[in-house]
Scaffold this active site. Structure first.
Site, short mmCIF file in Angstrom:
data_model
loop_
_atom_site.label_atom_id
_atom_site.label_comp_id
_atom_site.label_asym_id
_atom_site.label_seq_id
_atom_site.Cartn_x
_atom_site.Cartn_y
_atom_site.Cartn_z
CG ASN A 120 -47.35 -73.38 -7.16
OD1 ASN A 120 -46.74 -72.32 -7.00
ND2 ASN A 120 -48.26 -73.82 -6.30
CG ASP A 146 -60.26 -72.57 -3.95
OD1 ASP A 146 -59.66 -73.13 -3.00
OD2 ASP A 146 -60.14 -72.91 -5.15
CG ASP A 173 -44.17 -69.14 -1.99
OD1 ASP A 173 -45.18 -69.87 -1.92
OD2 ASP A 173 -43.04 -69.50 -1.60
CG HIS A 196 -43.41 -74.46 -5.36
ND1 HIS A 196 -44.71 -74.73 -5.04
CD2 HIS A 196 -42.90 -75.62 -5.86
CE1 HIS A 196 -45.00 -76.00 -5.30
NE2 HIS A 196 -43.89 -76.56 -5.81
CG ASP A 221 -55.65 -72.88 -3.79
OD1 ASP A 221 -56.16 -73.55 -2.85
OD2 ASP A 221 -55.81 -73.14 -4.99
#
Length: 586
Positions: A460, A452, A469, A465, A495
């Protein structure tokens, strides 16, 4: 009624001597041919002739002879008369005359004897009309010749056997590749095939027929050793006492007809097979099962040793041989098929014949694009490919090409459904299903890592974003660098990521976890701020199939370990305790 003119002959004979006139008159008055005369009851022609063809007297049956003799049209007859007048008898057998009867010219024939008569002063002609007999004989000869000619120009041959079953007569041109002289005296049953029931005497063959045999089929072997089918008709022969003495008959070679019928039957069977495959393609929803069934159906239909269906995959310089989508029997080796693939660049089929057997490759197409191969294989000892073989594969290739395309699309859809579109890693479904497949195969052991990202939301929020990404893609690249053949990597969602690394025990899993933490330090370049660095929290659980642990339990242990790592301060590794089948944890 007798004809007795005083003198009958040409006008040049009117100066006959008085003594010759007297002879003629005495002949007339003597009434040789009248009732009570010497030749009145003679059943044939009677004629008295003098010098120079003068006819002195003749009965009605001798009228054709009289006409010819008196007209001087038959030199042989005039010569015979002159010989008889000289004291020498003569015969003309036959005397053939063309005479006018009922306004038509007809041919008459007589057997004639010419005798000296009245001391050689008159020739006596006695004739038997053999016109009918001669016509019948000619008709019989013509009929025999016609039958002989018909037999000679047909595929038939006539034969006759004796009581021992040996040939005593065969058509002059011979039969079955043998000269007639080679067959005469030979046992007829020696020609029959060993597997013919007639060969061992279990049944009566036409060559030893004791009753009428009509159109019986028999299989024989010719002089070249080839098998032929004959259609035979035969009659028994008996002596005057009724004893059987042999048989006589004719045989016709119908091998070509029977082979043609067999070819038609085979063509109909293949047409039915093609219809079956086409209908199966239309009904079958699963293209993989459809290809398998097609391969199994083609094996007996084409007498194959093996068959395989391959897809073509993209490669450098064009299509490359892909994995076998369906196989039946013992197909040809993939390396051989790959070596022949370039030959299909400008044609639809390639054939290879060598000592090991015959190979036929047929390209399959979908919308004018080659997408696969049908590979038919026959081991050595079989005949080469026939036109029917090629035609069947040509017809099937279209359906197989459609099935290959359907299978490719199905595979593509399945792959998409099991792949994360951003990273290209397995998604949750793909990860779980593939891990289940590995576990079901048996014997796999390894370590499951739940991963995680730490502080990913801040990335973000701060950078947007797109940067987020890019960070996820870098995580995916990091994980791909860690996996080997048989390992699995996945983005479970958001994530969260996962790894399953095979062959790892607890200590190996701990070392790998520490290595991942170190490599993941490069992610800090994506951090939202220095107080919230981007990192990873790892939870690892070791899987041993001998414990009987379910995957659900394994996932739960790894997930708990990951949360333990987060609670420990993030960017940490936590190992789950070993599985205890009694309570779930060690």
């Amino acid at each position: 009624m007798a004809r007795s003119p005083a003198v009958s002959g040409p006008s040049s004979d009117s100066d006959l001597t008085e003594s010759y006139r007297r002879l003629v008159e005495e002949n007339a008055s003597g009434a040789l041919l009248s009732a009570g005369g010497a030749f009145a009851q003679f059943p044939g022609a009677v004629l008295l002739a003098g010098h120079n063809g003068i006819v002195l007297s003749a009965n009605d049956l001798a009228e054709p002879i009289r006409q010819v003799l008196q007209a001087g049209r038959h030199e042989e007859l005039r010569t015979a008369v002159q010989a008889a007048l000289g004291g020498t008898a003569a015969q003309i057998n036959p005397l053939v005359l063309r005479v006018s009867e009922a306004a038509a010219n007809t041919e008459r024939a007589f057997d004639v004897v010419v005798l000296p008569w009245a001391d050689g002063t008159v020739a006596l002609l006695l004739g038997r009309d053999v016109t009918l007999e001669r016509s019948l004989r000619a008709a019989l000869v013509e009929s025999r010749q016609r039958y002989k000619d018909l037999v000679e120009i047909s595929n038939d041959f006539a034969w006759e056997t004796d009581a021992e079953g040996c040939f005593v007569f065969v058509s002059p041109r011979g039969a079955l590749g043998y000269a007639a002289t080679e067959l005469v005296g030979r046992p007829a049953h020696a020609l029959l095939l060993d597997n013919d029931p007639l060969a061992d005497g279990a049944a009566t063959s036409p060559f030893t027929a004791r009753a009428m045999v009509e159109e019986a089929e028999i299989w024989v072997r010719n002089a070249a050793g080839e098998q032929l089918c004959l259609l035979s008709t035969a009659l028994p022969l008996t002596a005057e006492g009724g004893n059987w003495i042999g048989a006589r008959g004719v045989c016709r070679d119908i091998t070509a007809l029977r082979c043609h019928e067999a070819e038609l039957a085979e063509a109909r069977n293949r047409e039915r097979l093609f219809s079956y495959i086409v209908n199966m393609v239309r009904r079958e929803l699963d293209p993989a099962r459809m290809l398998g069934a097609t391969a199994e159906a083609l094996m007996p239909a084409m007498a194959l040793t093996g068959l395989s269906v391959h897809a073509l995959v993209e490669g450098d310089g064009g299509g490359k041989l892909g994995e076998a989508l369906a196989e039946a029997g013992k197909p040809a080796h993939a390396d051989l098929l790959a070596s022949l693939l370039p030959q299909l660049a400008d044609r639809q089929a390639v054939e290879l014949h060598d000592a090991s057997g015959d190979l036929l490759l047929r390209a399959t197409r979908y919308r004018d694009t080659t997408n696969g191969l049908l590979c038919a294989w026959r081991a050595s000892g079989t005949q080469g490919w026939t036109a029917e073989d090629r035609s069947l594969l040509d017809n099937i290739a279209g359906q197989v090409g459609l099935a290959i395309e359907q299978l490719a699309r199905q595979t593509e859809m399945e792959e998409l459904s099991m792949t994360d579109p951003l990273t290209g890693l397995n998604n949750r479904r793909g990860f779980v299903e593939r891990l289940e497949q590995q576990v079901a195969a048996g014997g796999v052991k390894g370590a499951l890592f739940y991963i995680d990202l730490d502080n990913f939301k801040r990335v973000n929020d701060t950078h947007g974003h797109q940067t987020g990404d890019e960070a996820l893609l870098d995580v995916a690249a990091l994980l791909k660098d860690q996996i080997r053949n048989g390992d699995l990597a996945a983005r479970l969602g958001g994530d969260e990521f996962a790894l399953f690394l095979t062959g790892m025990d607890r200590s190996a899993a701990e070392r790998k976890g520490e290595q991942l933490l170190k490599v993941a330090e490069r992610l800090r370049g994506f951090s939202g701020d220095k107080d919230h660095p981007l990192g990873i929290s790892l939870g690892a659980a070791v899987y041993d199939p001998r414990t009987g642990e379910s995957l659900e339990a394994l996932f739960h242990r790894a997930d708990e370990a990951m949360y333990a790592a987060k609670r420990a301060g993030k960017h940490k590794l936590a190992l789950a305790s070993d599985y205890d089948r009694r309570g779930g944890h060690g």
